[in-house]
Write a protein that holds these residues in place. Structure first.
Motif, short mmCIF file in Angstrom:
data_model
loop_
_atom_site.label_atom_id
_atom_site.label_comp_id
_atom_site.label_asym_id
_atom_site.label_seq_id
_atom_site.Cartn_x
_atom_site.Cartn_y
_atom_site.Cartn_z
N THR A 184 0.16 6.12 8.39
CA THR A 184 1.52 7.38 8.24
C THR A 184 2.30 6.76 7.81
N GLN A 185 2.57 5.83 7.50
CA GLN A 185 3.17 5.43 6.02
C GLN A 185 2.74 5.79 4.88
N ILE A 186 1.84 5.43 4.79
CA ILE A 186 1.13 6.26 3.19
C ILE A 186 1.26 7.62 3.05
N THR A 187 0.49 7.94 3.96
CA THR A 187 1.07 9.71 3.39
C THR A 187 2.07 10.31 3.48
N THR A 188 3.04 9.53 4.30
CA THR A 188 4.27 10.01 3.73
C THR A 188 5.36 9.55 2.73
N SER A 189 5.07 8.40 2.23
CA SER A 189 4.79 8.14 0.94
C SER A 189 5.15 8.54 -0.05
N VAL A 248 1.22 -1.38 0.04
CA VAL A 248 -0.05 0.09 0.03
C VAL A 248 0.51 1.37 0.17
N PRO A 249 2.14 0.98 0.99
CA PRO A 249 2.27 2.76 0.28
C PRO A 249 3.70 2.38 -0.39
N ILE A 250 3.87 1.86 -1.29
CA ILE A 250 4.57 1.94 -2.44
C ILE A 250 3.89 2.56 -3.47
N PHE A 251 2.91 1.37 -3.22
CA PHE A 251 1.23 2.35 -4.45
C PHE A 251 1.24 3.89 -3.91
N ALA A 252 0.86 4.06 -3.16
CA ALA A 252 0.55 5.46 -3.04
C ALA A 252 1.91 6.38 -3.55
N PHE A 253 3.46 5.42 -2.89
CA PHE A 253 4.61 6.79 -3.98
C PHE A 253 3.88 6.57 -5.14
#
Length: 355
Positions: free
Chosen positions: A263-268, A135-140
């Motif tokens: 938090t990781q999703i947003t920061t990514s 999910v964080p990679i996808f957001a990035f």
């Protein structure tokens, strides 16, 4: 008495979740200038969190309370151990002003107990951890591609992305992200209480949501500043992208009961924008390095602590305690030697450069 202690730790944990989640929900709206006063941003965050917890927080509560280890295993003493281990990790990160995933520290603490009793739903755990990476990679990727398209076709020059409509849209997106935080993160504080039968799901989400909101209001200022203004600057349209992407991904995960690192999703997403605009130099910033370090270490810290506390207080396993203590001291010693070595090299380099 033990139930009271468990509830106190749970609500303290919830307040720390609010402090950490504030940056993940309203930090973008604040950082881009849509909301000028930090207090207003935190108030909106609190309202969104409570609504999200009450309306849609039940599924993740069920996962935390019985989807990682058997709920029949959970006693009040184990609830205290799980909550204390997770709270300790999160509280340290809040003192440093670094956004931290409450899902990681909570799941880590639960896993530590599961390992201690050799009762762990491994397939469920792997499924959750997989989403922590995907999910964080996808957001990035979404943020990076969007900014590249925005600049390549000069959309900022063709359209007015700084008007009142965009400002209102960004505030709504931030509120939606706070709502999604309530759906997903409140479960981390109250899930163990529900598994032990201390609270029902409905009461847990309500009380947990209230204390998360209080934590955002009174403890969230430093993390709000970190995520909003210390990584990279961004426009309002970029803020809509960040908050909207995070809120949508977390809401979908919450519907299926998957605890994910908001938090990781947003920061990514923020890092994706920063790299698209400024290149990889953004990764050299100290605040980014600190966040990456905490993300990697925090689940291991809470896991080790909960495992250690089970062995110490519930099983009196002195051999395991000795081994863990020795490993901890060895790790601290090695880290100190590495820092001393780097400092010595830096000093030699500086002295050499002055000749």
């Amino acid at each position: 008495m033990l139930e009271i202690i468990a509830i106190i730790i749970s609500f303290f944990f919830a307040m720390n979740i609010g402090a950490s989640g504030a940056a993940a929900s309203m930090g973008v709206a604040y950082g881009s200038g849509a909301i000028v006063r930090p207090r207003n941003a935190l108030i909106l965050c609190g309202i969104g969190v409570i609504l999200g917890a009450v309306i849609g927080g039940g599924e993740v509560v069920k996962t935390i309370s019985g989807g990682i280890i058997p709920s029949s295993l959970i006693s009040i003493k184990l609830v205290i151990i799980i909550l204390f281990s997770a709270t300790f990790s999160l509280f340290l990160s809040n003192l440093l002003g670094i956004p931290l995933s409450t899902s990681e520290v909570t799941v880590g603490a639960v896993v530590g107990v599961g390992i201690a009793y050799q009762a762990l739903f491994v397939n469920n755990l792997l499924y959750i951890v997989m989403f922590w990476f995907i999910v964080p990679i996808f957001a990035f990727v979404i943020a990076y591609i969007f900014i590249m398209i925005l600049h390549k076709f000069k959309l900022n020059e063709k359209y007015n992305f700084q008007g009142k409509l965009i400002t209102y849209l960004l505030i709504f997106a931030g509120f939606f992200e706070a709502f999604s935080a309530g759906m997903n993160n409140v479960a981390n504080a109250v899930g163990p209480l529900v598994s032990a039968g201390i609270l029902t799901v409905s009461k847990g989400t309500l009380y947990g949501g209230i204390f998360v909101a209080l934590g955002a209001l009174f403890l969230g200022r430093r993390v709000l500043e970190t995520n909003g203004k210390k990584i990279t600057s961004f426009s309002k349209i970029e803020g809509v992208l960040i908050s909207g992407t995070g809120a949508t991904l977390v809401t979908i995960a919450s519907i299926f009961g998957i605890p994910v690192p908001l938090t990781q999703i947003t920061t990514s997403s923020i890092l994706g924008i920063g790299i698209a605009k400024s290149g990889t130099n953004v990764l050299q910033q100290k605040v980014v390095k600190n966040m990456l370090m905490v993300w990697l270490i925090s689940p291991l810290v809470s896991l080790t602590m909960s495992y250690f506390l089970v062995k110490l207080f519930l099983e009196s396993d002195l051999y395991t305690i000795f081994v863990l203590g020795s490993l901890l001291l060895a790790t601290i010693g090695a880290n100190s030697l590495m820092k001393a070595s780097k400092q010595e090299k830096r000093t030699v380099h500086e002295e050499g450069g002055g000749i």
